[in-house]
Design a protein around this motif. Sequence first.
Motif, PDB file in Angstrom:
ATOM      1  N   UNK A 167       1.055  -1.567  -0.343  1.00  0.00           N
ATOM      2  CA  UNK A 167       0.048   0.167  -0.358  1.00  0.00           C
ATOM      3  C   UNK A 167       0.744   1.136   0.472  1.00  0.00           C
ATOM      4  N   UNK A 168       1.380   1.077   0.370  1.00  0.00           N
ATOM      5  CA  UNK A 168       3.103   2.177   0.859  1.00  0.00           C
ATOM      6  C   UNK A 168       3.469   2.364  -0.862  1.00  0.00           C
ATOM      7  N   UNK A 174       0.295   6.940  -7.163  1.00  0.00           N
ATOM      8  CA  UNK A 174      -0.061   7.553  -6.933  1.00  0.00           C
ATOM      9  C   UNK A 174      -0.414   8.968  -6.895  1.00  0.00           C
ATOM     10  N   UNK A 175       0.534   9.541  -5.980  1.00  0.00           N
ATOM     11  CA  UNK A 175       1.326  10.574  -5.662  1.00  0.00           C
ATOM     12  C   UNK A 175       1.992  10.829  -7.363  1.00  0.00           C
ATOM     13  N   UNK A 298       5.866   2.234   8.493  1.00  0.00           N
ATOM     14  CA  UNK A 298       5.274   2.405   7.338  1.00  0.00           C
ATOM     15  C   UNK A 298       3.878   2.452   7.527  1.00  0.00           C
ATOM     16  N   UNK A 299       3.016   2.600   7.956  1.00  0.00           N
ATOM     17  CA  UNK A 299       2.225   2.898   7.959  1.00  0.00           C
ATOM     18  C   UNK A 299       2.200   5.041   8.439  1.00  0.00           C
ATOM     19  N   UNK A 304       1.562   9.875   4.406  1.00  0.00           N
ATOM     20  CA  UNK A 304       2.644  10.669   4.037  1.00  0.00           C
ATOM     21  C   UNK A 304       2.359  11.063   2.690  1.00  0.00           C
ATOM     22  N   UNK A 305       2.549   9.881   1.710  1.00  0.00           N
ATOM     23  CA  UNK A 305       3.037   9.662   0.595  1.00  0.00           C
ATOM     24  C   UNK A 305       1.288  10.005   0.152  1.00  0.00           C
ATOM     25  N   UNK A 306      -0.166   9.287   0.546  1.00  0.00           N
ATOM     26  CA  UNK A 306      -1.157   9.496  -0.006  1.00  0.00           C
ATOM     27  C   UNK A 306      -1.783  11.418   0.277  1.00  0.00           C
ATOM     28  N   UNK A 307      -0.998  11.522   2.047  1.00  0.00           N
ATOM     29  CA  UNK A 307      -1.580  13.182   2.325  1.00  0.00           C
ATOM     30  C   UNK A 307      -0.634  14.177   1.022  1.00  0.00           C
ATOM     31  N   UNK A 308       0.163  13.976   1.170  1.00  0.00           N
ATOM     32  CA  UNK A 308       1.013  14.571  -0.407  1.00  0.00           C
ATOM     33  C   UNK A 308       0.052  14.880  -1.611  1.00  0.00           C
ATOM     34  N   UNK A 309      -0.293  13.169  -2.261  1.00  0.00           N
ATOM     35  CA  UNK A 309      -1.290  13.400  -3.619  1.00  0.00           C
ATOM     36  C   UNK A 309      -2.373  14.052  -2.705  1.00  0.00           C
TER      37      UNK A 309
END
Length: 321
Positions: A167-168, A174-175, A298-299, A304-309
Motif C-alpha cells: 500500500x505504501x 498515486x502521488x 510503514x503506515x 505521508x505519500x497519500x497526503x501529499x498526493x
Amino acid sequence: MPGLLAVYRKELADHFSSARFTLLLTMILMISLIMAFMTGSGLRTELEGFAKPSLVFLMLFTSTGAVFSLAQFVAFFGPLIGLVLGFDAVNRERTARTLSKLLAQPIYRDAVLNGKLLAGLTTVAVLLTSIVLLISGLGLWVLGVVPGAEEVGRLAVYLVISVVYVGFWLALAILFSVVLRNMATSALAVLAVWIFLAFLVPLGATAVADGVAPVPAGGAPVSVNAVLRHERIRRTVSYVSPMALYTDATDVILDPMRKTTRSLVLMGPIERLSISRFESPLPLAESVLVVAPLLVLLIAATFVCFGLGYTCFMRQEIRTT
C-alpha cells in the motif's frame, strides 16, 4: 461520502478486468507456486526420518529455495504490484479526458482519490491472500503438516504487514500520477524511486556506517562498542527504505525463534548461562509488539505519500478541454 462507493466499485472492476492485472497475477502466482514447491520438496527431504519440528509450516515462507524465499520475493517484487496499479491512476483519466466528466457528476473531488486508493488496497489484499492460500494448500500436500493456530495467526499478521507495505508503494505511485501528467514519465519515476530505495539505500547505509564508525579489517582487534555503533548506524540509515522495515518485521513474525529485529545480538554471562530460554519460540502477541514500531513507520510513510498526493490533487486545476 457521496460518490466514494461508485468510484471504488468502478476502479475495482477496472483492476480485475484489466489485462495487465491478469498478467501480473499469473506471473506472480506461477513464480510463487514454483518457489513453494521447490522449498516444500526440499524441506520434506530434509525432514525424512525425523520428527517434524513445531511451526514447520512457516518454513514454506522463510526457507530459501533455489534463489530466495517467498518473503524475500514479496519484499523485492511486491512493490511492483502497487506501482503497476497506481502509476496511471489519475493521469490516465486526464489523458482520456474523463476526469472532468467524472467530477461533473455529484462526486466530490476527494472521493475520486480515496476511491482509487481503497480499490487498489482491496486488489492488493485479494492478490496477496490468494498467494498465501495457494502456497498453504500446496504446503499441506507436499509437507503433510496441518498449520496450528499460532501459524495461522502469524500468517494473518504477515498478510496485514504485506498489504500495508505494498500500500505504501501504491500511495507513492498515486502521488506521481497526480504530480506528473505523462503516464510514461510517471512509470519511469516510480521505477527510479523503487530502484533507489531497494538497491542504493542498503549500499549507502553500509557506506555511511563504514565512514562514520569504521570497523578495522584484516584481523585487527575490534571493540564491541565499535561493532555495535557500526551496526546501529547501518540499520538506522537503511530504515529510510520501506523494504528494510518490511524485511525486519516479517522476519520476526514468520520466525518465532527471533526475539528482536536486530541482526546482531550480544549476550552477557547471565544470558549465556540461561541460553535455554532463548531457544523457545516467542508468542505471537510478543512478536507483534516487537514489530509494532516498524509497522507504525510503514503506515506513517503511506499516509505521508497519500497526503501529499491528496493535497496536490485538491489544488490542481481540472479543465473540461
